[in-house]
Every structure is written in C-alpha cells, then in structure tokens.
Design a protein around this motif. Structure first.
Motif, PDB file in Angstrom:
ATOM      1  N   SER A 192     -26.041  -9.871  -4.275  1.00 51.62           N
ATOM      2  CA  SER A 192     -26.279  -9.504  -2.871  1.00 51.62           C
ATOM      3  C   SER A 192     -26.087 -10.718  -1.964  1.00 51.62           C
ATOM      4  CB  SER A 192     -27.697  -8.956  -2.693  1.00 51.62           C
ATOM      5  OG  SER A 192     -27.867  -7.783  -3.445  1.00 51.62           O
TER       6      SER A 192
ATOM      7  N   ASP B 115     -23.481  -2.346  -1.699  1.00 51.21           N
ATOM      8  CA  ASP B 115     -24.481  -3.036  -2.519  1.00 51.21           C
ATOM      9  C   ASP B 115     -25.268  -1.995  -3.305  1.00 51.21           C
ATOM     10  OD1 ASP B 115     -26.296  -4.691  -3.691  1.00 51.21           O
ATOM     11  OD2 ASP B 115     -26.924  -5.699  -1.851  1.00 51.21           O
ATOM     12  N   GLU B 116     -24.983  -1.911  -4.579  1.00 51.15           N
ATOM     13  CA  GLU B 116     -25.638  -0.950  -5.474  1.00 51.15           C
ATOM     14  C   GLU B 116     -25.757   0.431  -4.840  1.00 51.15           C
ATOM     15  OE1 GLU B 116     -28.925  -2.269  -7.710  1.00 51.15           O
ATOM     16  OE2 GLU B 116     -28.378  -4.382  -7.617  1.00 51.15           O
TER      17      GLU B 116
ATOM     18  N   GLN C 219     -28.213  -1.681   0.059  1.00 54.75           N
ATOM     19  CA  GLN C 219     -28.807  -1.141  -1.163  1.00 54.75           C
ATOM     20  C   GLN C 219     -29.735   0.040  -0.898  1.00 54.75           C
ATOM     21  OE1 GLN C 219     -30.062  -4.197  -3.801  1.00 54.75           O
ATOM     22  NE2 GLN C 219     -31.135  -2.799  -5.167  1.00 54.75           N
TER      23      GLN C 219
HETATM   24 MG    MG Z   1     -28.964  -7.114  -5.052  1.00 58.82          MG
END
Ligand code: MG
Ligand code: ADP
Lengths: 276, 257
Positions: B50, B170-171, B92
C-alpha cells in the motif's frame, strides 16, 4: 521531509543525573513543536477560508450542524447561569445594600463574559469532539487520501467550511444565549427575589451598551474559529484505528478549552485597553 | 478509448525509499508499468504494498527516489495534480465518503474538480453505476446502506468516471466472499479494458492474480524481488514467489505474526 524522532534512544539521553533536565527539555521542545504545527495548520485553513473556491453547500451543512443543533445545549447553559448569577449577585449585593444592581450586573456578566465563554466551552465539548471524531474516522478509513486522489484539498473541502461555520454561527448562538441568560436572571429575580418584572427588563436594556454586546460577539467569533480548527487539526493528525480517533476527540476538546480560556483573557485585556 | 499515441511507460518508480521513523519500509523499489498493462503486486502483509501505491500517487512523501508519470517527473504540487487527474484509485476499504450519497461519491471529481452541474453529474454517475451493474435506484442511498460488495462497486465507479489512463486497486476483493470477489474481479478487468487503461493492483489472493494480471511483481523486504508474466508464476525460479504462490509458512519469507 524527515521528522525528528519524538523518542530519544537511551544512549542519546546522557548521564542519569541529567535525565530529568533532558525530559523537561524534550517536553518544552515538544510543546513548541505542537504550537508550530497548529499555527501552520491554522494558517493554511484560514487562507482557504478567505480565498476561492468556497464550497457554500458544505458551509451551509456545517452551519446547521454547528449552529442549529447546538441551540438546546447553549440555551440550557445560559438559562441556568443567568438564574444562578442573579441569585449570587443578589446575596452579595445585599451586604452593602446594592440589590437593585442585579439586572445590570447579570446583563453585563452574561454579554461580556459568561455568554461567550460558557457557550464556547460547551461547544468545545460538543463540536470540537464531533469534528475531530468525524475527520479522524475519515483519516483512518483513507477517505482523506481518497479526497486527495480526486483532486480535492481537505483544507478547502473539509476544514474551511467547518471553520467558517464556527466563526459565523457562534456569535449568533451567543446573542441567543445573552437573551436567554438575561431571561434566566429575570425568572429568578421576579419569581424568588420580588423584583418588578418590567422594571428588571427595562434596567437591563438601558444598562447594556453596544460595546458590551460587540465584545461578546467578537469573542464568540474567535472561539468559534478555535473550536472548529482544533477539531480539524486533531482529526487530521489522528492515526491508529478507533483508539486514535477517540484520542483525537479528547485532545481536541482539551486543546479548544485551553485556547478559549487563554484567548478570552487576551481579548478581554485588549478590549479593556481600547475601551471596547 | 483507443491506444494512446504517446508510447513509453505510463508509470515508473525509480529507486523509491520510504521509512516511518526507524522502520525502513521501501528500500529501492523499481517498477515500470506500460500503457494498457495490468500489473499485480504481491507480497506478505505489511511489506509496503500500500505504501508503494500511495507513494506513486503522491500521498506519502518519498525519502529518496523518483516517480514518473507518462514520462514526466511527478515531484511537485503541479505535476502530482496532473498525475492524479489522470489516475483512479480504489482504496482497500472503499473509502467512500459516508456523508455523501452514492451518486455524489461517484461524481465527486466532476462536482468538485471539474465543476460539472449537479444534474449532469448525477446523470453521468448513474451511467457509471450501470457499468458496475448497480441500478439507478442506488444513486440516492448512503454508502452505509450498501453491502461490502456494492461499496466496492461504487468505489470502482468513482475510480473510472473521469476516464483515467491508470487505475490503482488496493486489495479490491479482500473481505468479500469468493463469489462476490470473482464478480468484482470480472468488473475490474472489463472496465479497465473498456478504458484501455493500465492497472496496478495489490492482492493476496492467487485466484485474483491469475484473473486480472498481465504481469506480476513480488515485493519483499522493501524491494521488487521478482517480476514476470502471470504465465511464469508457477515456474518463476524464485523461492519467494514459490512460497507465496503455494502458501507455505516455511521458506525465505517469515510469516507476519
Ligand atoms: Mg495494504
Ligand atoms: N502512515 C504511516 N505511518 C507509519 N507507518 C506506516 C504508515 N503507513 C504504513 N506504515 C507501516 O508500513 C508498513 C507497510 O504498510 P503497508 O504498505 O500498508 O503494508 P501492506 O503491504 O500490507 O499493504 C507497515 O508496517 C505499516 O505499519
């Protein structure tokens, strides 16, 4: 940009006898650094308050949140303070036959001092903590990062509207608090102390000057700015999940309260000097 | 959108270093993303994936190194603003603004950056919600009223509405059930392709990697230790990649516990 570490390692701390001094030094340096950070943050936000673009929709929303929904808190505070003040002044005044000055002193005390300071302190609890928690939650859930990636500046979109709302609405709240506070004194004076009602109000109105009201309103605007700024500052700095958000709220309330009381003294001494 | 006439990579990270206090997170990350390419970054939890993405977006100041976007250095307010204008980011947790409605979230950049009128912005938002298979009736809801999968889709709509050349994920599927995750991956592939954009994604989930990646880069100990096409994942020759792909606790990577 490399931050100086806040924690100094054991080796750097020096001989054991000097450690208390090192700790005091560190605390003092830490305090100055914090003041510097608050000043830089406030400068940036205040600049965003007076330069375009200003998001009016956000300002209005925050005025409702800061102002309108604070009315009950401020009203209740004012009515009880006015009532208690009237009782106290009556008791104290009776020691030298000055009971008739109750309306004058109540209205003076409320407009110049107690209205703005108590409304400020109550809102430090309600509004500063609320703003810090809201912004802090936005920080830890990456909403502030999201704002930046969408090309919106947090100081413009989030902070300036809150600070403008604080500066605009606190004076209005304080004017309302003044009226309600005088009314609180009136209720006690008429209900418990055998004052003539219309005479009480006439005396209050005749005694209070534009300067009294102005000085309270100016204080209120400053306090309103402080309340919002401290909430934004602590929220912006918060990190570390829900605990960090709670901590930010606490720090905002304490910081705002201390700054309100300190700036109240400074403003009062300025007003005394310039005869306001 | 057709292929961009300017060739050369859309994004370059050169020798990027970042420390938080005493913790050195990135120790010289080098990464190049070609136009239209989908790169997936894999790596253990807390290795700085990240942080890598946020550095690329100028959200975290670098200690050392350089970010170049479309051939230009992104190192000051103006160049970073230009980069952000042409990139999208799906955070995320979605990072939807919970005080705004779904459509205001999706159209945020149009409303506050491009100053599009509210009526037009809402129409465009509803168009983009349709692209991620959300009905117009969702437009006036608040993010808190949506399920996790729907929030991710709204965040995807927000990331694509300004037609970026590069999108970060991000994820995107963490916290979703496998079926919803697969649906979100499908949407990501479809929308990135429709824009002709490049994508840089982070994921732990090997099924997602195989679904969305053209190329894979592995971050370990602050550096990219392996990079190659997704087809080479199973015979990468890298013990780090082998351990990660096969999900073993023993190997060169220490579990983050
Ligand atoms: Mg992360
Ligand atoms: N803003 C920050 N301040 C301090 N430490 C951070 C910050 N952001 C990330 N870190 C630390 O950097 C490391 C890498 O984080 P991250 O990039 O989020 O990991 P991941 O690879 O799981 O995405 C973690 O140890 C994290 O604690």
């Amino acid at each position: 940009m490399t931050a100086t570490p806040d924690v100094i390692s054991a080796r750097q701390r020096g001989p054991i006898l000097l450690r208390p001094f090192a700790m005091i030094g560190q605390t003092v340096i830490g305090a100055f650094r914090e003041v510097g950070r608050i000043a830089v943050f406030s400068g940036g936000v205040l600049a965003a308050c007076v330069t375009p673009v200003i998001y009016l929709r956000e300002v209005l929303r925050q005025c409702m949140k800061v102002g309108f929904y604070s009315l009950p808190v401020v009203g209740l505070t004012a009515v009880f303070i006015g009532a208690a003040l009237a009782l106290n002044i009556y008791t104290g005044g009776s020691r030298f036959n000055a009971e008739q000055f109750v309306p004058n002193i109540v209205v003076l005390g409320i407009t110049r001092e107690l209205g703005p300071v108590l409304a400020g302190l109550m809102l430090a609890g309600r509004v500063s903590a609320g703003i810090a928690a809201e912004i802090g939650a936005m920080r830890v859930t990456e909403q502030i990062d999201a704002l930046l990636t969408l090309s919106a500046k947090p100081e413009r979109y989030l902070y300036a509207p809150r600070v403008i709302a604080g500066i605009l609405t606190l004076p209005i709240l304080v004017l309302i608090a003044d009226i309600i506070g005088v009314l609180g004194g009136y209720l006690v004076a008429v209900g418990a102390l055998d004052f003539n009602g219309s005479l009480y109000l006439k005396n209050s109105w005749a005694f209070v000057t534009g300067n009294d009201i102005w000085s309270g309103v100016i204080k209120a605007a400053v306090f309103g700015g402080i309340i919002s700024l401290m909430g934004c500052y602590q929220g912006d700095r918060s990190k570390g999940g829900a605990g960090g958000v709670g901590r930010a709220a606490t720090l905002a309330v304490v910081g705002a309260a201390v700054l309100i009381l300190a700036s109240n003294y400074i403003l009062t001494s300025i007003f005394v000097r310039i005869g306001l | 959108m057709s292929v961009n006439p300017i060739s050369g990579p859309i994004l370059e990270l050169k020798n990027v270093h970042k420390a938080f206090g005493a913790q050195q997170v990135l120790r010289g990350v080098d990464l190049t993303v070609a136009r239209g390419q989908s790169l997936v970054i894999i790596g253990g939890s807390g290795t700085g994936k990240s942080v890598t993405i946020k550095s690329a977006l100028g959200l975290i100041p670098l200690d050392k190194g350089e970010i170049r976007f479309a051939g230009e250095a992104a190192n000051d307010g103006k160049s970073i603003a230009a980069l952000r204008r042409r990139t999208g980011m799906l955070f995320q947790g979605g990072a939807l603004f919970d005080s705004l409605t779904v459509w205001e979230n999706v159209a945020f950049a149009l409303l506050y950056r491009d100053r599009v009128s509210r009526g037009n912005a809402k129409n465009l938002a509803i168009e983009n919600l349709a692209k991620v298979r959300l009905p117009a009736s969702a437009a006036d809801l608040r993010p808190a009223e949506l399920s996790g999968g729907m929030q991710k889709r709204v965040a995807l709509a927000r990331a694509i509405i300004a037609k970026p050349d590069l999108i970060f994920f991000d994820e995107p599927t963490t916290g979703l059930d496998p079926i919803t995750a697969d649906a979100v991956n499908e949407l990501i592939v479809e929308q990135v392709k429709a824009l002709g954009a490049a994508a840089v994604s982070i994921t732990h989930d090997m099924a997602s990697v195989r679904k969305i990646a053209d190329e894979v880069a592995m971050l370990h100990d602050g550096k990219i230790v392996w990079r190659g096409p997704v087809s080479a994942l199973d015979n990468s020759g890298s013990p780090y990649v082998d351990q990660f792909v096969n999900g073993r606790a023993d190997g060169p990577i220490q579990p983050a516990i």
